[in-house]
Scaffold this active site. Sequence first.
Site, PDB file in Angstrom:
ATOM      1  N   ASP A  27      36.812  43.939  48.601  1.00  0.00           N
ATOM      2  CA  ASP A  27      38.236  44.276  48.692  1.00  0.00           C
ATOM      3  C   ASP A  27      38.480  45.705  49.166  1.00  0.00           C
ATOM      4  O   ASP A  27      39.608  46.052  49.530  1.00  0.00           O
ATOM      5  CB  ASP A  27      38.916  44.096  47.327  1.00  0.00           C
ATOM      6  N   GLY A  62      39.801  43.164  35.683  1.00  0.00           N
ATOM      7  CA  GLY A  62      39.624  41.738  35.451  1.00  0.00           C
ATOM      8  C   GLY A  62      40.874  40.946  35.699  1.00  0.00           C
ATOM      9  O   GLY A  62      41.142  39.939  35.038  1.00  0.00           O
ATOM     10  N   ALA A  63      41.654  41.388  36.688  1.00  0.00           N
ATOM     11  CA  ALA A  63      42.974  40.801  36.912  1.00  0.00           C
ATOM     12  C   ALA A  63      43.133  40.164  38.286  1.00  0.00           C
ATOM     13  O   ALA A  63      44.115  39.476  38.544  1.00  0.00           O
ATOM     14  CB  ALA A  63      44.054  41.880  36.734  1.00  0.00           C
ATOM     15  N   GLY A  64      42.192  40.415  39.212  1.00  0.00           N
ATOM     16  CA  GLY A  64      42.373  39.953  40.579  1.00  0.00           C
ATOM     17  C   GLY A  64      43.336  40.809  41.368  1.00  0.00           C
ATOM     18  O   GLY A  64      43.863  40.393  42.398  1.00  0.00           O
ATOM     19  N   LEU A  65      43.553  42.042  40.903  1.00  0.00           N
ATOM     20  CA  LEU A  65      44.497  42.956  41.549  1.00  0.00           C
ATOM     21  C   LEU A  65      43.801  44.047  42.353  1.00  0.00           C
ATOM     22  O   LEU A  65      44.468  44.871  42.986  1.00  0.00           O
ATOM     23  CB  LEU A  65      45.403  43.598  40.493  1.00  0.00           C
ATOM     24  N   GLY A  66      42.474  44.087  42.319  1.00  0.00           N
ATOM     25  CA  GLY A  66      41.730  45.051  43.125  1.00  0.00           C
ATOM     26  C   GLY A  66      41.807  46.479  42.638  1.00  0.00           C
ATOM     27  O   GLY A  66      41.614  47.403  43.434  1.00  0.00           O
ATOM     28  N   GLY A  67      42.064  46.679  41.354  1.00  0.00           N
ATOM     29  CA  GLY A  67      42.238  48.043  40.857  1.00  0.00           C
ATOM     30  C   GLY A  67      41.037  48.940  41.112  1.00  0.00           C
ATOM     31  O   GLY A  67      41.182  50.063  41.619  1.00  0.00           O
ATOM     32  N   GLY A  68      39.840  48.484  40.772  1.00  0.00           N
ATOM     33  CA  GLY A  68      38.646  49.296  40.992  1.00  0.00           C
ATOM     34  C   GLY A  68      38.355  49.507  42.464  1.00  0.00           C
ATOM     35  O   GLY A  68      37.936  50.594  42.876  1.00  0.00           O
ATOM     36  N   PRO A  72      45.369  46.970  35.221  1.00  0.00           N
ATOM     37  CA  PRO A  72      44.347  46.285  34.420  1.00  0.00           C
ATOM     38  C   PRO A  72      43.150  45.850  35.259  1.00  0.00           C
ATOM     39  O   PRO A  72      43.298  45.473  36.427  1.00  0.00           O
ATOM     40  CB  PRO A  72      45.085  45.052  33.872  1.00  0.00           C
ATOM     41  N   LYS A  96      46.860  45.189  44.641  1.00  0.00           N
ATOM     42  CA  LYS A  96      47.233  44.227  45.677  1.00  0.00           C
ATOM     43  C   LYS A  96      47.427  42.869  45.026  1.00  0.00           C
ATOM     44  O   LYS A  96      46.959  42.614  43.911  1.00  0.00           O
ATOM     45  CB  LYS A  96      46.165  44.139  46.774  1.00  0.00           C
TER      46      LYS A  96
END
Length: 276
Positions: free
Chosen positions: A136, A96-102, A94, A8
């Site tokens: 998130d 630690g990106a602020g993309l909510g991957g985890g 990635p 996201k």
Amino acid sequence: MILFPNAKINIGLDITARRPDGYHEIETVMCPVGWADILEIVPGNSGKTTLTVTGRKVDCPVEKNLVMKAFRALETAVGHDLPPVDIYLRKIVPDGAGLGGGSSDAAFALKGINEVLSLGFTPDKLAEIASTIGADCPFFIYNTPMLATGIGTTLSPINLNLSGLTVVIVKPDESVPTAAAYRGITPVQPPVPLSNRITGNIETWMGNVTNAFEATVGRQIAAIDEIKRRLTEIGAVYTAMSGSGSAVFGLFKSDILADDIAHIFPGMATYTGPIG
């Protein structure tokens, strides 16, 4: 079952107050993008639930992975042990990106296990369970543009038409832990709520729809401002850091070739695709 937990971006992020419990009140718009991991869930063969992670390195023990936390949260919700499943996660987005991957991996694990094991939980119930895993996570249960308030778990649909736009995401090598990003923040209540500022034409967003983390994280990671500058130079009508960083995205009204972006930002993880 094979699922594709997507990332996201945050369009605007205001930090409006610090709560007595140490959390912060925020207002942000979360929007799904196509950059995705690969998650496979199948009935278990070994008598216990397993998680196998490949792709990008994830530096945490299996039991602390948010996907395994999702499985345990479902067991708590049903009140007993669940039949074992084997879970295979291919990390592409990635960390630690602020993309909510985890968080996305966890939310999609909830949805997938719910279906594979026929648990019968509704999306709203899954979102409630997801909120116990991470702020998130509930967003990815619905996976549609949402206004997030409170600590990020209070979600409201928002009418945001981004169709026809291309998003480019660039992740510099450096990352900043979320807790460290919050340490430099002074909460501010904007005079005009984000939900009102974001309703205008996208070309009015620069300078009005901002990310409160950018100033502090940008001082630690010089590449953030440089990436924004380069994206603007090649035609982005809006650029911002996503979440607590360090990924930066640009929105374009024209098509952008992924190979061109990879050439402009060599050595950095990049994604290019439609949004909306």
